[in-house]
Scaffold this active site. Structure first.
Site, short mmCIF file in Angstrom:
data_model
loop_
_atom_site.label_atom_id
_atom_site.label_comp_id
_atom_site.label_asym_id
_atom_site.label_seq_id
_atom_site.Cartn_x
_atom_site.Cartn_y
_atom_site.Cartn_z
N HIS A 193 0.84 -1.20 0.00
CA HIS A 193 0.00 0.00 0.00
C HIS A 193 0.87 1.25 0.00
O HIS A 193 0.70 2.16 -0.82
CB HIS A 193 -0.91 -0.02 1.24
CG HIS A 193 -1.72 1.23 1.43
ND1 HIS A 193 -3.07 1.29 1.17
CD2 HIS A 193 -1.37 2.48 1.86
CE1 HIS A 193 -3.51 2.51 1.42
NE2 HIS A 193 -2.50 3.25 1.85
N GLU A 194 1.82 1.29 0.92
CA GLU A 194 2.70 2.46 1.03
C GLU A 194 3.61 2.58 -0.19
O GLU A 194 3.87 3.69 -0.67
CB GLU A 194 3.53 2.38 2.31
CG GLU A 194 2.71 2.37 3.60
CD GLU A 194 1.81 3.58 3.75
OE1 GLU A 194 2.07 4.63 3.13
OE2 GLU A 194 0.81 3.48 4.50
N HIS A 254 1.82 4.31 -3.06
CA HIS A 254 1.90 5.77 -2.97
C HIS A 254 3.26 6.26 -3.44
O HIS A 254 3.37 7.22 -4.19
CB HIS A 254 1.69 6.22 -1.53
CG HIS A 254 0.30 6.01 -1.01
ND1 HIS A 254 -0.83 6.32 -1.72
CD2 HIS A 254 -0.14 5.52 0.19
CE1 HIS A 254 -1.91 6.03 -1.00
NE2 HIS A 254 -1.51 5.54 0.16
#
Length: 213
Positions: free
Chosen positions: A53-54, A57
């Site tokens: 997820h990170e 980004h």
């Protein structure tokens, strides 16, 4: 090209360990022995879900030419730990900070939605693998373990997607909503449906539905 600072790697590891523990506590309702048993299984779901997820980004930020770095939020870790004892996890252990002099709502929205999209895709992959392994899950301990990992991975990733898409100021959802209401609605509806099915039917019953049992 991906580049990580030593402090970023440290923060990701700390957040990963604490958030895994939080999901273990929330899932088992504080039973220490069960937490220790399920923790390695939870760590796979959280590891793929949280880390990727990170990185989603970070990847999109760097694609637009910005420097992006994950930073730990100690207060967020504390909140996650406290809420886990209440049966849910307010998962905000930190965030990828994008350093830019100026950024449009569109670019900010695309960077923000990258993380939840990763979780949605992972949730679908996990439940499909679970469906594939289900007919032979009882044949060996390794098959059973893979099945359990996939079921937990589905539940965790669907939750992370829906949670992060909530239209709350500090979460991804508020930035996506500001950029494009329609895209936010579609993404949140998908994540919400996956999470609702996880919470009401459970992963095993979803697998049986997929297989027509």
């Amino acid at each position: 090209m991906f580049k990580f600072t030593s402090s970023e790697v440290r923060d990701l590891i700390i957040a990963f360990i604490v958030i895994s523990l939080c999901f273990g506590i929330a899932t088992t309702r504080k039973d220490v022995q069960t937490i220790l048993f399920i923790l390695p299984i939870v760590m796979v779901g959280v590891g793929t879900g949280f880390i990727l997820h990170e990185l989603g980004h970070k990847f999109v930020s760097m694609k637009y030419g910005y420097w992006a770095e994950f930073k730990l939020w100690p207060q967020g870790l504390l909140v996650a730990l406290v809420t886990s004892f209440l049966g849910f996890v307010f998962a905000a252990p930190g965030a990828v900070y994008t350093y830019a002099n100026y950024m449009t709502d569109e670019i900010n929205g695309k960077i923000s939605i990258a993380g939840p999209i990763v979780n949605i895709v992972l949730a679908i992959i996990f439940i499909l693998i679970a469906a594939l392994i289900y007919p032979i899950a009882s044949y060996s301990e390794s098959n059973t373990l893979i099945y359990l990992v996939c079921c937990v991975g589905y539940s965790i990733n669907s939750y992370l997607a829906a949670f992060n898409l909530l239209p709350i100021a500090t979460l991804d959802g508020s930035k996506v909503l500001k950029w494009n209401v329609g895209i936010w609605l579609i993404a949140f509806a998908i994540a919400g449906m996956l999470t609702l099915m996880s919470m009401t039917l459970g992963a095993e019953n979803i697998v049986k539905l997929l297989l027509g049992y």
